[in-house]
Motif scaffolding. Structure first.
Motif, PDB file in Angstrom:
ATOM      1  N   CYS A 166      23.732 109.113  63.934  1.00 39.77           N
ATOM      2  CA  CYS A 166      25.468 108.807  63.752  1.00 39.77           C
ATOM      3  C   CYS A 166      25.570 107.460  63.402  1.00 39.77           C
ATOM      4  N   MET A 167      25.401 107.193  61.864  1.00 34.86           N
ATOM      5  CA  MET A 167      25.683 106.296  61.072  1.00 34.86           C
ATOM      6  C   MET A 167      26.965 106.235  59.845  1.00 34.86           C
ATOM      7  N   ALA A 168      27.545 105.806  60.738  1.00 39.82           N
ATOM      8  CA  ALA A 168      28.418 104.419  60.029  1.00 39.82           C
ATOM      9  C   ALA A 168      29.838 105.606  60.427  1.00 39.82           C
ATOM     10  N   VAL A 169      29.995 106.561  61.381  1.00 40.65           N
ATOM     11  CA  VAL A 169      30.900 106.794  61.979  1.00 40.65           C
ATOM     12  C   VAL A 169      31.629 106.853  62.801  1.00 40.65           C
ATOM     13  N   LEU A 170      31.173 106.354  63.866  1.00 39.80           N
ATOM     14  CA  LEU A 170      32.447 106.400  64.978  1.00 39.80           C
ATOM     15  C   LEU A 170      32.279 104.662  65.354  1.00 39.80           C
ATOM     16  N   GLN A 171      33.576 104.681  63.910  1.00 35.16           N
ATOM     17  CA  GLN A 171      34.406 103.205  63.526  1.00 35.16           C
ATOM     18  C   GLN A 171      35.183 104.077  62.667  1.00 35.16           C
ATOM     19  N   ARG A 172      36.185 103.149  62.687  1.00 35.58           N
ATOM     20  CA  ARG A 172      38.219 103.439  62.259  1.00 35.58           C
ATOM     21  C   ARG A 172      37.873 102.654  61.596  1.00 35.58           C
ATOM     22  N   LYS A 173      38.528 102.517  60.014  1.00 31.51           N
ATOM     23  CA  LYS A 173      39.114 101.424  58.989  1.00 31.51           C
ATOM     24  C   LYS A 173      38.427 100.496  58.965  1.00 31.51           C
ATOM     25  N   PRO A 174      36.915  99.784  58.788  1.00 26.37           N
ATOM     26  CA  PRO A 174      36.840  98.850  59.326  1.00 26.37           C
ATOM     27  C   PRO A 174      36.824  97.519  58.556  1.00 26.37           C
ATOM     28  N   HIS A 175      37.772  97.855  56.962  1.00 26.51           N
ATOM     29  CA  HIS A 175      37.461  96.979  56.567  1.00 26.51           C
ATOM     30  C   HIS A 175      38.819  96.627  56.212  1.00 26.51           C
ATOM     31  N   TYR A 176      39.965  97.490  56.981  1.00 29.42           N
ATOM     32  CA  TYR A 176      40.851  97.609  56.567  1.00 29.42           C
ATOM     33  C   TYR A 176      41.232  96.145  58.242  1.00 29.42           C
TER      34      TYR A 176
END
Length: 267
Positions: A166-176
């Motif tokens: 589960c790679m770079a999936v469980l996140q939301r708008k990290p750069h924002y």
């Protein structure tokens, strides 16, 4: 004459003019600028919906299936996490007939990469973005690779698994989140949503199997499933430069690097 720099310069000038007039003391000017800005943004979004299949798919996904959406970007590439993939390969030490799930496989590069590390494994790529899934299904793959639309029931049909990535999936708008200095994810991507997904994935992992969670805004160690796992090796996401948050969805200042590879030691 090169049109692109000229057009970019005009757009840049227009944006500066709009920003200047947003702060005007004249309420009619401010209202007019705001209205024009709304029309411009609406028109730009409409054009993207018409010409960009991936953008259209992401928009529909967020409108019609928001409760199951985590990360929305489809960005990926081959062999993105070689050290992690190699560590998992070494853990299984040549074991045959492994079943592997790539959760949130995007356009399939991760699945193709896993085939290089696990030549005989059955690999399932699950993806919720239908445009990305169409790309996956257009790829020439062997008969031990399957791409599916990502729903809980459909994934369960193919499980349980010896390893779930589960790679770079469980996140939301990290750069924002980083750019805006946001200190709470309660309204954007609450911890409870992350934890519920970890619990669902945990139910699909075989005893002594691996659950690999990388590039995430939360820690598996904070979830209700944590007691069933122990970290494998010293692999961590110290190269994750975006903010991370605690179980209250609050920003962690100067966080310790989170573990990535977890071995299931208890049922």
């Amino acid at each position: 004459m090169n049109i692109k720099p000229y057009r970019s310069g005009m757009i840049g000038t227009a944006k500066q003019t709009v920003q200047l007039h947003r702060s005007s003391r004249n309420p009619f000017v401010r209202f007019g600028v705001s209205t024009l800005s709304m029309i411009w943004n609406g028109a730009r979004s409409a054009i993207r919906v018409c010409v960009n299949a991936d953008y259209r798919s992401i928009l529909l996904m967020r409108l019609l299936n928001s409760k199951n959406v985590h990360q929305t970007t489809s960005r990926t590439f081959m062999d993105r996490y070689p050290d992690i993939f190699a560590a998992c390969r070494d853990y299984f030490d040549g074991k045959q007939e492994l079943k592997i799930l790539s959760y949130g496989c995007s356009t399939g590069e991760e699945v193709l990469t896993l085939r290089q590390y696990f030549p005989t494994a059955h690999i399932v790529g699950a993806e919720i973005n239908r445009n990305s899934l169409a790309v996956c299904n257009s790829r020439p793959v062997d008969d031990k690779i399957t791409f599916i639309y990502s729903t809980r029931d459909e994934i369960q049909k193919h499980g349980p698994f010896d390893a779930i990535f589960c790679m770079a999936v469980l996140q939301r708008k990290p750069h924002y989140i980083a750019e805006k200095g946001i200190r709470s994810l309660k309204k954007i991507y609450p911890f409870e949503k992350f934890e519920q997904q970890i619990i669902e994935l945990d139910g699909l992992v075989n005893p002594q199997g691996l659950l690999v969670v990388h590039f995430t805004q939360y820690s598996l160690s904070d979830t209700a499933a944590a007691s069933r796992y122990e970290a494998l090796g010293h692999y961590d996401q110290s190269n994750y430069t975006s903010p991370v948050f605690d179980k209250n969805s609050d920003l962690i200042v100067n966080p310790a690097p989170q573990n990535i590879i977890f071995r299931k030691v208890r049922m």
